[in-house]
Design an enzyme around this catalytic site. Structure first.
Site, short mmCIF file in Angstrom:
data_model
loop_
_atom_site.label_atom_id
_atom_site.label_comp_id
_atom_site.label_asym_id
_atom_site.label_seq_id
_atom_site.Cartn_x
_atom_site.Cartn_y
_atom_site.Cartn_z
N SER A 1 0.96 -1.19 0.00
CA SER A 1 0.18 0.05 -0.04
C SER A 1 0.83 1.11 -0.04
CB SER A 1 -0.85 0.07 1.30
OG SER A 1 -1.47 1.41 1.47
N HIS B 1 -1.38 -1.43 -4.05
CA HIS B 1 -2.61 -1.14 -3.33
C HIS B 1 -2.73 0.20 -3.13
CE1 HIS B 1 -5.72 -2.83 -0.64
NE2 HIS B 1 -5.53 -1.99 0.21
N ASP C 1 -5.41 2.79 -1.26
CA ASP C 1 -6.26 2.90 -0.24
C ASP C 1 -7.00 4.29 -0.47
OD1 ASP C 1 -6.00 0.65 1.40
OD2 ASP C 1 -3.95 1.39 1.92
N MET D 1 -9.72 6.60 0.44
CA MET D 1 -10.57 7.03 1.53
C MET D 1 -11.47 8.23 1.45
SD MET D 1 -8.05 6.14 4.65
CE MET D 1 -6.97 4.54 4.62
N HIS E 1 -8.71 -0.16 -3.42
CA HIS E 1 -9.39 -0.40 -2.13
C HIS E 1 -10.39 0.78 -1.74
CE1 HIS E 1 -9.28 -1.50 2.50
NE2 HIS E 1 -10.59 -1.41 2.05
N MET F 1 -12.65 2.82 0.41
CA MET F 1 -13.16 2.92 1.48
C MET F 1 -14.12 4.25 1.41
SD MET F 1 -9.96 1.91 3.92
CE MET F 1 -8.96 2.06 2.32
N MET G 1 -10.23 -7.68 6.02
CA MET G 1 -9.47 -6.51 6.86
C MET G 1 -9.13 -6.94 8.10
SD MET G 1 -9.50 -3.89 5.03
CE MET G 1 -8.48 -2.93 6.17
N GLY H 1 -9.24 2.60 7.73
CA GLY H 1 -9.05 4.20 7.79
C GLY H 1 -7.62 4.53 8.10
N PHE H 2 -6.75 3.87 8.68
CA PHE H 2 -5.49 4.48 8.92
C PHE H 2 -4.31 3.28 8.76
CE2 PHE H 2 -8.47 6.61 11.84
CZ PHE H 2 -8.18 7.96 11.18
N ASP I 1 -5.37 -7.52 4.64
CA ASP I 1 -5.00 -5.97 4.55
C ASP I 1 -5.00 -5.37 6.14
OD1 ASP I 1 -4.57 -3.35 4.34
OD2 ASP I 1 -6.27 -3.09 2.94
N GLY I 2 -3.94 -5.02 6.65
CA GLY I 2 -4.02 -4.36 8.00
C GLY I 2 -2.99 -5.12 9.25
#
Ligand code: DX5
Ligand code: ZN
Length: 222
Positions: free
Chosen positions: A10, A35, A37, A39, A68, A70, A139, A144-145, A177-178
């Site tokens: 990411s 990846h 992200d 948001m 991704h 969000m 996830m 979010g972070f 992811d995460g």
């Protein structure tokens, strides 16, 4: 039908004034795909980047982009992400009122559709649309972070999804992811994941992107 291991860095932790250089370096270091992200500041509190930035990055590398999303109400944005050059577009199932329609729309636009589940979201939400997915992203943190702690409590869900995919003989990536890094990737792989998003673990490795990606790939089992 387990797919081979894929490492998807990411670019969330990158210096946003040098995103193109980050993508080029990640490709050189052996990343399988980038990846992205996305948001919107509504589905998650954070706000990142949209189609114009992704489009400007696209000519700099040849590895695939996976978005991704969000975001709330993703449907109206889908053509923009596909046109920006995202080979894969993944939507959060919690943000989709008509998930079947949304996944079909991504496929109609010519991209690989993916469904993303938050840690609290059960697999029953995708049970009846799995045939429309090229990838399912579980996830292992709340979205979010970047830089959050991996949640081992998701591992039974990874194993359950792996069994569901294999029982049905589907050709689907099972991505996580995460909080994925050297200390967690083996457990996620053992549970049944074959694709791995990593932000902090790649950008914070003092030995560089090459080392980080190679190390994660080895720990994941190939
Ligand atoms: C979280 C994002 C992740 C995250 C990964 O909302 O979807 O992709 O940035 O970052 P790390 O690897 O730092 O947990
Ligand atoms: Zn992500």
């Amino acid at each position: 039908m387990a797919r081979s291991v894929a490492i998807a860095p990411s670019i969330l932790p990158a210096d946003f004034s040098r995103l193109g250089e980050a993508c080029i370096e990640l490709e050189k270091a052996g990343a399988d795909r980038i990846h992205l992200d996305v948001m919107d500041g509504v589905f998650v509190p954070n706000l990142t980047f949209g189609p114009p930035i992704i489009k400007s990055l696209r000519p700099h590398v040849s590895i695939p982009f996976e978005a991704h999303l969000m975001v709330v109400e993703p449907d109206k944005l889908l053509p923009d992400y596909v046109n920006a050059g995202c080979e894969t577009v993944m939507v959060q199932v919690e943000a989709c009122t008509h998930l079947h329609r949304t996944l079909a729309l991504i496929a109609d636009l010519g991209a690989r559709p993916g469904a993303v589940l938050n840690p609290a979201t059960p697999l029953s939400t995708i049970e009846h649309v799995l045939d429309l997915c090229d990838i399912v992203l579980l996830m292992t943190v709340n979205p979010g972070f970047g830089g959050q702690k991996y949640l081992p409590s998701v591992e039974p869900k990874i194993a359950e999804l792996r069994a569901m995919i294999d029982e049905r003989g589907l050709d689907i990536d099972l991505e996580v992811d995460g909080g994925i890094g050297a200390g967690t990737i083996e457990a996620a792989a053992s549970a049944g994941a074959n694709a791995f998003v990593a932000g902090s673990a790649v950008f914070n490795d003092e030995a560089g992107f090459d080392h980080a990606i190679e190390n994660l790939r080895t720990l994941a089992g190939n």
